[in-house]
Design a protein around this motif. Structure first.
Motif, PDB file in Angstrom:
ATOM      1  N   UNK A  46      12.268  -5.908   2.505  1.00  0.00           N
ATOM      2  CA  UNK A  46      11.726  -4.665   1.923  1.00  0.00           C
ATOM      3  C   UNK A  46      10.526  -4.958   1.027  1.00  0.00           C
ATOM      4  N   UNK A  47      10.605  -6.028   0.234  1.00  0.00           N
ATOM      5  CA  UNK A  47       9.485  -6.399  -0.638  1.00  0.00           C
ATOM      6  C   UNK A  47       8.297  -6.880   0.181  1.00  0.00           C
ATOM      7  N   UNK A  48       8.571  -7.574   1.267  1.00  0.00           N
ATOM      8  CA  UNK A  48       7.503  -8.009   2.174  1.00  0.00           C
ATOM      9  C   UNK A  48       6.763  -6.788   2.732  1.00  0.00           C
ATOM     10  N   UNK A  49       7.526  -5.788   3.163  1.00  0.00           N
ATOM     11  CA  UNK A  49       6.923  -4.575   3.729  1.00  0.00           C
ATOM     12  C   UNK A  49       6.106  -3.804   2.702  1.00  0.00           C
ATOM     13  N   UNK A  50       6.459  -3.960   1.423  1.00  0.00           N
ATOM     14  CA  UNK A  50       5.728  -3.278   0.350  1.00  0.00           C
ATOM     15  C   UNK A  50       4.540  -4.099  -0.138  1.00  0.00           C
ATOM     16  N   UNK A  51       4.313  -5.249   0.491  1.00  0.00           N
ATOM     17  CA  UNK A  51       3.172  -6.098   0.134  1.00  0.00           C
ATOM     18  C   UNK A  51       3.286  -6.669  -1.280  1.00  0.00           C
ATOM     19  N   UNK A  52       4.499  -6.883  -1.758  1.00  0.00           N
ATOM     20  CA  UNK A  52       4.714  -7.477  -3.070  1.00  0.00           C
ATOM     21  C   UNK A  52       4.530  -8.993  -2.969  1.00  0.00           C
ATOM     22  N   UNK A  56      19.627   0.451  -3.753  1.00  0.00           N
ATOM     23  CA  UNK A  56      19.066  -0.754  -4.369  1.00  0.00           C
ATOM     24  C   UNK A  56      17.767  -1.128  -3.672  1.00  0.00           C
ATOM     25  N   UNK A  57      17.757  -1.104  -2.355  1.00  0.00           N
ATOM     26  CA  UNK A  57      16.561  -1.467  -1.588  1.00  0.00           C
ATOM     27  C   UNK A  57      15.389  -0.539  -1.915  1.00  0.00           C
ATOM     28  N   UNK A  58      15.660   0.748  -2.007  1.00  0.00           N
ATOM     29  CA  UNK A  58      14.581   1.702  -2.294  1.00  0.00           C
ATOM     30  C   UNK A  58      14.073   1.570  -3.721  1.00  0.00           C
ATOM     31  N   UNK A  59      14.924   1.046  -4.620  1.00  0.00           N
ATOM     32  CA  UNK A  59      14.557   0.981  -6.036  1.00  0.00           C
ATOM     33  C   UNK A  59      13.809  -0.297  -6.404  1.00  0.00           C
ATOM     34  N   UNK A  60      13.631  -1.206  -5.452  1.00  0.00           N
ATOM     35  CA  UNK A  60      12.925  -2.455  -5.758  1.00  0.00           C
ATOM     36  C   UNK A  60      11.531  -2.160  -6.314  1.00  0.00           C
ATOM     37  N   UNK A  61      10.896  -1.143  -5.753  1.00  0.00           N
ATOM     38  CA  UNK A  61       9.681  -0.583  -6.344  1.00  0.00           C
ATOM     39  C   UNK A  61      10.013   0.865  -6.647  1.00  0.00           C
ATOM     40  N   UNK A  62      10.221   1.193  -7.917  1.00  0.00           N
ATOM     41  CA  UNK A  62      10.714   2.522  -8.288  1.00  0.00           C
ATOM     42  C   UNK A  62       9.867   3.623  -7.660  1.00  0.00           C
ATOM     43  N   UNK A  63      10.440   4.451  -6.801  1.00  0.00           N
ATOM     44  CA  UNK A  63       9.641   5.474  -6.114  1.00  0.00           C
ATOM     45  C   UNK A  63       9.233   6.611  -7.046  1.00  0.00           C
ATOM     46  N   UNK A  64       8.032   7.137  -6.820  1.00  0.00           N
ATOM     47  CA  UNK A  64       7.599   8.336  -7.537  1.00  0.00           C
ATOM     48  C   UNK A  64       8.343   9.557  -7.037  1.00  0.00           C
ATOM     49  N   UNK A  65       8.632   9.556  -5.719  1.00  0.00           N
ATOM     50  CA  UNK A  65       9.400  10.647  -5.110  1.00  0.00           C
ATOM     51  C   UNK A  65      10.493  10.008  -4.256  1.00  0.00           C
ATOM     52  N   UNK A  66      11.730  10.419  -4.509  1.00  0.00           N
ATOM     53  CA  UNK A  66      12.860   9.891  -3.750  1.00  0.00           C
ATOM     54  C   UNK A  66      13.546  11.022  -2.996  1.00  0.00           C
TER      55      UNK A  66
END
Length: 208
Positions: free
Chosen positions: A93-99, A139-149
């Motif tokens: 998930x972090x890879x996909x977010x380019x972290x 947990x996966x979605x919160x790795x980068x706290x979303x502005x809109x969930x």
């Protein structure tokens, strides 16, 4: 408080069936909006329409934000994972977010502690229960706290302890300025959340 979504005369048909009928409503920025109603009311369809997973048959959804500068997450009722460990799913998930890769371990460790899921990190995702998968999905979605969930039935298969954990995390998101739009009928969850309700029946919103 400004609207983050403005929904105007929205309808959705699948073949000859009209699932959403001429809905108009606003979603407030920085609030929790809960879509409620009986099975078959069109709740998940409305959630998918607002997110953009499916397109309306008629009407308009106005998104009052720049989609290039905002983090949006959608958690499905039956989330999909890689057939790997929990840790590997989080790293992906972090890879996909380019972290940056050097930050992965610290981000995962912090969030896993928050969710009290330390013992799950190196377990194959296929061995987890439905409730455990719901927690890992959040947990996966919160790795980068979303502005809109967007969240479809967040507490399915969860016990009371974990329902309260989900409630605490959603309230934390709210304090950080996130907007949450979800489908839920879990009164234990909702009583601990300051939220507005959109009551649906037969493809319409009754309380607007």
């Amino acid at each position: 408080m400004k609207n983050i979504y403005s929904i105007n005369n929205l309808s959705y048909r699948l073949d000859s069936n009209e699932i959403i009928t001429n809905i108009s409503c606003d979603i407030k920025r920085g609030c929790i909006s809960v879509i409620k109603g009986p099975n078959g009311a069109g709740k998940t369809t409305l959630l998918k329409l607002v997110f953009g997973l499916i397109q309306p048959s008629s009407g308009k959804i106005i998104r009052n934000f720049d989609q290039n500068n905002i983090e949006i997450a959608y958690i499905f009722q039956n989330p999909i994972f890689l057939n790997r460990t929990v840790r590997e799913n989080l790293r992906h998930a972090l890879y996909c977010k380019d972290i940056c890769k050097s930050k992965w371990n610290s981000i995962i460790e912090k969030k896993v502690n928050e969710f009290i899921l330390n013992d799950f990190l190196d377990i194959d995702i296929r061995l987890l229960s439905g409730g455990e998968l719901q927690l890992v999905s959040l947990l996966r979605s919160s790795l980068v706290t979303p502005n809109i969930l967007f969240y479809d039935e967040p507490t399915n298969n969860l016990d009371t302890k974990n329902v309260k954990l989900i409630s605490n995390i959603l309230n934390k998101y709210l304090k950080e300025g996130s907007t949450i739009i979800m489908v839920s009928h879990d009164e234990l969850l909702l009583k601990n959340l300051n939220h507005q309700e959109l009551i649906m029946e037969k493809g319409r919103i009754l309380n607007v």
